[in-house]
Design an enzyme around this catalytic site. Structure first.
Site, PDB file in Angstrom:
ATOM      1  N   ASP A  52      37.545  41.344  53.400  1.00 39.54           N
ATOM      2  CA  ASP A  52      39.056  42.002  52.442  1.00 39.54           C
ATOM      3  C   ASP A  52      40.140  42.115  52.646  1.00 39.54           C
ATOM      4  OD1 ASP A  52      36.131  42.259  51.140  1.00 39.54           O
ATOM      5  OD2 ASP A  52      36.348  43.977  50.475  1.00 39.54           O
TER       6      ASP A  52
ATOM      7  N   ASP B 274      37.160  40.754  48.227  1.00 48.11           N
ATOM      8  CA  ASP B 274      37.252  41.506  46.667  1.00 48.11           C
ATOM      9  C   ASP B 274      37.409  40.922  45.091  1.00 48.11           C
ATOM     10  OD1 ASP B 274      36.032  44.350  46.643  1.00 48.11           O
ATOM     11  OD2 ASP B 274      37.999  45.395  46.447  1.00 48.11           O
TER      12      ASP B 274
ATOM     13  N   HIS C 122      37.008  46.417  35.195  1.00 43.52           N
ATOM     14  CA  HIS C 122      36.348  46.920  36.022  1.00 43.52           C
ATOM     15  C   HIS C 122      35.375  48.676  36.426  1.00 43.52           C
ATOM     16  CE1 HIS C 122      33.492  47.507  40.097  1.00 43.52           C
ATOM     17  NE2 HIS C 122      33.707  46.065  39.661  1.00 43.52           N
TER      18      HIS C 122
ATOM     19  N   HIS D   6      42.812  46.706  41.310  1.00 44.89           N
ATOM     20  CA  HIS D   6      43.092  46.525  42.479  1.00 44.89           C
ATOM     21  C   HIS D   6      42.010  45.022  42.584  1.00 44.89           C
ATOM     22  CE1 HIS D   6      39.454  48.844  43.899  1.00 44.89           C
ATOM     23  NE2 HIS D   6      39.068  47.278  44.139  1.00 44.89           N
TER      24      HIS D   6
ATOM     25  N   LYS E 220      32.666  39.352  45.982  1.00 46.56           N
ATOM     26  CA  LYS E 220      31.676  40.491  46.099  1.00 46.56           C
ATOM     27  C   LYS E 220      32.817  41.683  44.711  1.00 46.56           C
ATOM     28  CE  LYS E 220      33.926  43.267  49.858  1.00 46.56           C
ATOM     29  NZ  LYS E 220      34.139  44.283  49.211  1.00 46.56           N
TER      30      LYS E 220
ATOM     31  N   CYS F 204      34.775  49.511  52.683  1.00 39.48           N
ATOM     32  CA  CYS F 204      34.069  48.146  53.132  1.00 39.48           C
ATOM     33  C   CYS F 204      33.689  47.262  54.506  1.00 39.48           C
ATOM     34  CB  CYS F 204      35.296  46.860  52.461  1.00 39.48           C
ATOM     35  SG  CYS F 204      35.733  47.320  50.427  1.00 39.48           S
TER      36      CYS F 204
HETATM   37  C1  VGL Z   1      37.721  48.820  48.757  1.00 33.64           C
HETATM   38  C2  VGL Z   1      38.536  50.337  48.056  1.00 33.64           C
HETATM   39  C3  VGL Z   1      37.618  49.497  46.735  1.00 33.64           C
HETATM   40  C4  VGL Z   1      37.625  48.103  50.880  1.00 33.64           C
HETATM   41  C5  VGL Z   1      37.683  47.401  48.024  1.00 33.64           C
HETATM   42  O1  VGL Z   1      37.954  46.694  51.050  1.00 33.64           O
HETATM   43  O2  VGL Z   1      37.990  48.362  51.479  1.00 33.64           O
HETATM   44  N1  VGL Z   1      38.024  49.819  48.896  1.00 33.64           N
HETATM   45  N2  VGL Z   1      37.343  47.999  47.089  1.00 33.64           N
HETATM   46 ZN    ZN Z   2      37.547  46.992  44.889  1.00 33.89          ZN
END
Ligand code: VGL
Ligand code: ZN
Length: 199
Positions: free
Chosen positions: A10, A48, A54, A83, A108, A153
């Site tokens: 991510d 992400d 969502h 996001h 994902k 993540c």
């Molecule tokens: C993430 C919060 C929401 C991450 C992704 O990449 O750690 N954290 N979506």
């Molecule tokens: Zn996310």
């Protein structure tokens, strides 16, 4: 000898300063991640990739604010600012990231009703992303993780990978954390206990 892969988690605009869910210093890791990419035979990235509205967005839960927690059918879920919306600039990889070498991009978080921190399973811990099968079919049994965020993540991916039998290294200098209520220490401890090599 079995192969190894670098999995970059991510490293997207929304997780970098100026983004919707900015991780402090998120952009600082780009040069080191690029160096790791240059030195790796196999590079995989996660992205992400949420639809608008969502269920992990606080804006989808009237009366709730980002960083509060709610109970979903699959368990506790932290709510986030909107996001990484599919196709948005915030969902693009950081401009400086040398992503072209990536052999696979795993997206994902695209199912509206469930979030996905881990590169291997959604947050119900049972719906697979397909990454384990991809790695095994290619004879890859060891992974190195880098990216954002250390305590979400990256950590969820590391813990799942160990459970699935992969040998796992996390390059901490090539990660940055969100650190919600001590989550960075907590998740670093859980990774260490699980047998993740923290470098
Ligand atoms: C993430 C919060 C929401 C991450 C992704 O990449 O750690 N954290 N979506
Ligand atoms: Zn996310």
């Amino acid at each position: 000898m079995a192969d190894e892969a670098l999995v970059v988690i991510d490293l997207q605009n929304d997780f970098c300063p100026g983004g919707a869910l900015a991780v402090a210093g998120g952009d600082e890791i780009v040069p080191l991640v690029n160096e790791l990419i240059r030195g790796s035979d196999h590079v995989i990235m996660t992205q992400d990739w949420h639809p608008a509205g969502h269920s992990s967005f606080a804006s989808s839960h009237p009366g709730h604010q980002p960083y509060q927690s709610v109970t979903m059918p699959y368990g506790e879920q932290t709510l986030w600012p909107d996001h990484c919306i599919q196709g948005s600039r915030g969902a693009d990889f950081h401009t400086g990231l040398a992503w072209t070498k990536a052999e696979l991009v795993i997206r994902k978080g695209f199912r509206p009703a469930i979030d996905s921190y881990s590169a291997f399973f959604e947050n119900d811990h049972t719906t697979p992303t397909g990454l384990a099968g991809y790695l095994r079919e290619r004879g890859i049994d060891a992974i190195t993780l880098a990216g954002l965020a250390t305590d979400f993540c990256v950590a969820y991916s590391a813990l799942d990978a160990v459970k699935l039998g992969f040998s796992v290294t996390v390059r901490l200098a090539a990660c940055r954390g969100i650190d919600l209520d001590g989550s960075l220490d907590a998740m670093t401890g859980r990774m260490r206990e699980a047998g993740v090599a923290l470098l």
